[in-house]
Scaffold this motif. Structure first.
Motif, short mmCIF file in Angstrom:
data_model
loop_
_atom_site.label_atom_id
_atom_site.label_comp_id
_atom_site.label_asym_id
_atom_site.label_seq_id
_atom_site.Cartn_x
_atom_site.Cartn_y
_atom_site.Cartn_z
N SER A 169 -9.50 6.09 11.45
CA SER A 169 -8.18 6.62 11.08
C SER A 169 -7.88 6.20 9.65
O SER A 169 -7.81 5.00 9.35
N LEU A 170 -7.69 7.18 8.77
CA LEU A 170 -7.55 6.90 7.33
C LEU A 170 -6.48 5.87 7.00
O LEU A 170 -6.73 4.95 6.21
N PRO A 171 -5.25 5.96 7.56
CA PRO A 171 -4.24 4.95 7.21
C PRO A 171 -4.67 3.52 7.53
O PRO A 171 -4.34 2.59 6.78
N LEU A 208 1.53 3.12 1.36
CA LEU A 208 0.83 1.91 1.76
C LEU A 208 0.51 1.03 0.56
O LEU A 208 0.49 -0.21 0.68
N ALA A 209 0.29 1.63 -0.61
CA ALA A 209 0.08 0.85 -1.84
C ALA A 209 1.33 0.03 -2.16
O ALA A 209 1.24 -1.15 -2.53
N LEU A 220 -6.08 2.42 -3.10
CA LEU A 220 -5.03 3.18 -2.43
C LEU A 220 -4.30 4.10 -3.42
O LEU A 220 -3.96 5.24 -3.08
N ILE A 221 -4.09 3.62 -4.62
CA ILE A 221 -3.44 4.44 -5.64
C ILE A 221 -4.32 5.62 -6.03
O ILE A 221 -3.86 6.75 -6.17
N ARG A 222 -5.63 5.35 -6.19
CA ARG A 222 -6.56 6.43 -6.53
C ARG A 222 -6.59 7.50 -5.44
O ARG A 222 -6.77 8.68 -5.72
#
Length: 412
Positions: A59-61, A80-81, A72-74
């Motif tokens: 699950s990605l999250p 979440l960042a 996470l920003i990229r």
């Protein structure tokens, strides 16, 4: 057949991950259907997951907990960042205010707490959901289950967290499983109100597997070394006390001992340890071997196994060194009495640089004592797959109770 969900972070090389694999290898798949939720599908132990286990789709999250803020920003995962940044900032403030020695646990706790609104729930309802690694927010908040169980692997009296938040989270669980009696005692000393929830179930060990893996390959980096060899398998972190090991080796080298200390493992303190090794001119004597999927040949090739930890629940590697018949020395951390019996299957030394050096010196000078400790270990049986009966009892007791409630409701 009862539906069980087990969750953990990933399958990187580590003691907790090894104990999870051992438990899965011995699980009763004729009675229980097991789903495994890993937040990220990575690590050398992925290939060791038994075929009977249903590995849930990543699950990605949830993969965010094994990613950096910049990653996470990229990925444009901005919510979440932001939670990660907030957790880090608040931890820095609280850590300084409370003079925390190791604020990393608080940061992880806050990271999960802040992230909860942005994490998906699990749709399926389970008979039992097991959270194998702290913090246990996923099972506590995102999974529906008739019963919830959490594992504790370390000495919680040494972990600095927000206790109020912890109690709120622990109360979402029906049972808490400690890996040793001492681990249980240290936990309930901190959280007295949870005493009735805690049971003990030791890590599952497989002596035949460990001995087989020990001779499966050779510890080629160590073989040319004719010096007396010490070995530690541990995460490079404050808890494991590797820095104290470096300093203890320096004291022994100054006394003229021709020894080398090898370490299998990796972790966040790697740069700190390397700097300390260079500072003490021990580059050829304190040798970091890095991550090894199979650490057993390295333990097997050593002369003494050392666990210089500041605190532990019950170190899997110490039991593994016993199985391989090694003289062992551990520091006197608060749960050490559950690990070995001093003078019988190992030596417990003072938890200090000087204590480690003095304890090692006793073993270095006394071959008869080393042989005696090794023989006592070799003559013991460390197989304990019957420990799983404790877990089965908890699962079946609760499921029977729920079945009875449903039956009574149906009659009414």
């Amino acid at each position: 057949m009862k539906d069980i969900l087990i969750s953990s972070f990933d399958m990187e090389v580590g003691g907790v991950e090894r104990s999870l694999i051992s438990m899965l290898e011995h699980f009763d798949y004729e009675t229980y259907k097991v789903d495994l939720m890993l937040y990220r599908h990575q690590g050398e132990f992925m290939k060791l997951i038994p075929k009977e286990v249903n590995l849930l789709k990543e699950s990605l999250p949830y993969t965010s907990f094994r990613k950096s803020i910049s990653e996470l920003i990229r990925e444009k995962n901005y919510p979440l960042a932001v939670t990660r940044v907030l957790a880090k900032l608040n931890t820095n403030i609280l850590g300084r205010m409370k003079k925390m020695e190791e604020p990393g646990y608080l940061q992880m706790q806050l990271m999960w707490r802040y992230a909860l609104p942005f994490l998906p729930n699990v749709e399926k309802e389970y008979d039992v959901a097991i959270s194998y690694l702290w913090p246990h927010y996923f099972i506590a908040e995102k999974v529906k289950a008739k019963k919830k169980i959490a594992w504790i692997h370390t000495d919680y009296s040494k972990i600095e967290t927000d206790s109020r938040m912890d109690i709120e989270m622990w109360n979402k669980f029906d049972h808490i499983v400690a890996v040793s009696d001492a681990c249980k005692e240290s936990f309930i000393k901190k959280y007295k109100e949870l005493t009735n929830k805690v049971i003990v179930m030791e890590n599952i060990t497989s002596p035949l597997f460990i001995k087989k893996m020990a001779i499966e390959q050779t510890a080629h980096e160590m073989l040319p070394d004719k010096r007396f060899k010490l070995m530690t398998v541990a995460r490079l972190s404050h808890a494991k006390g590797i820095d104290n090991g470096v300093k203890a080796l320096k004291l022994l080298k100054e006394k003229g001992y021709n020894i080398a200390w090898y370490v299998v493992g990796y972790g966040g303190d790697e740069d700190k340890v390397k700097q300390l090794v260079r500072k003490n001119n021990l580059e050829n004597d304190f040798i970091l071997l890095g991550k090894k999927t199979n650490p057993y040949p390295y333990i097997y090739a050593s002369d003494i196994y050392v666990q210089p930890s500041r605190y532990e629940g019950k170190a899997v590697t110490v039991t593994e060194a016993k199985i391989l018949g090694k003289p062992i020395i551990i520091t006197n951390y608060s749960t050490s009495s559950s690990q070995l019996t001093d003078g019988i299957d190992g030596i417990v030394c003072d938890l200090s640089v000087e204590g480690i050096a003095n304890g090692l010196e006793i073993l270095l000078l006394n071959e008869n004592l080393r042989n005696q400790l090794a023989n006592n270990c070799m003559n013991n049986d460390y197989s304990n797959s019957d420990e799983l009966q404790h877990l089965y009892y908890l699962i079946d007791k609760e499921c029977q109770r729920n079945h009875l409630k449903s039956s009574v409701k149906g009659v009414i």
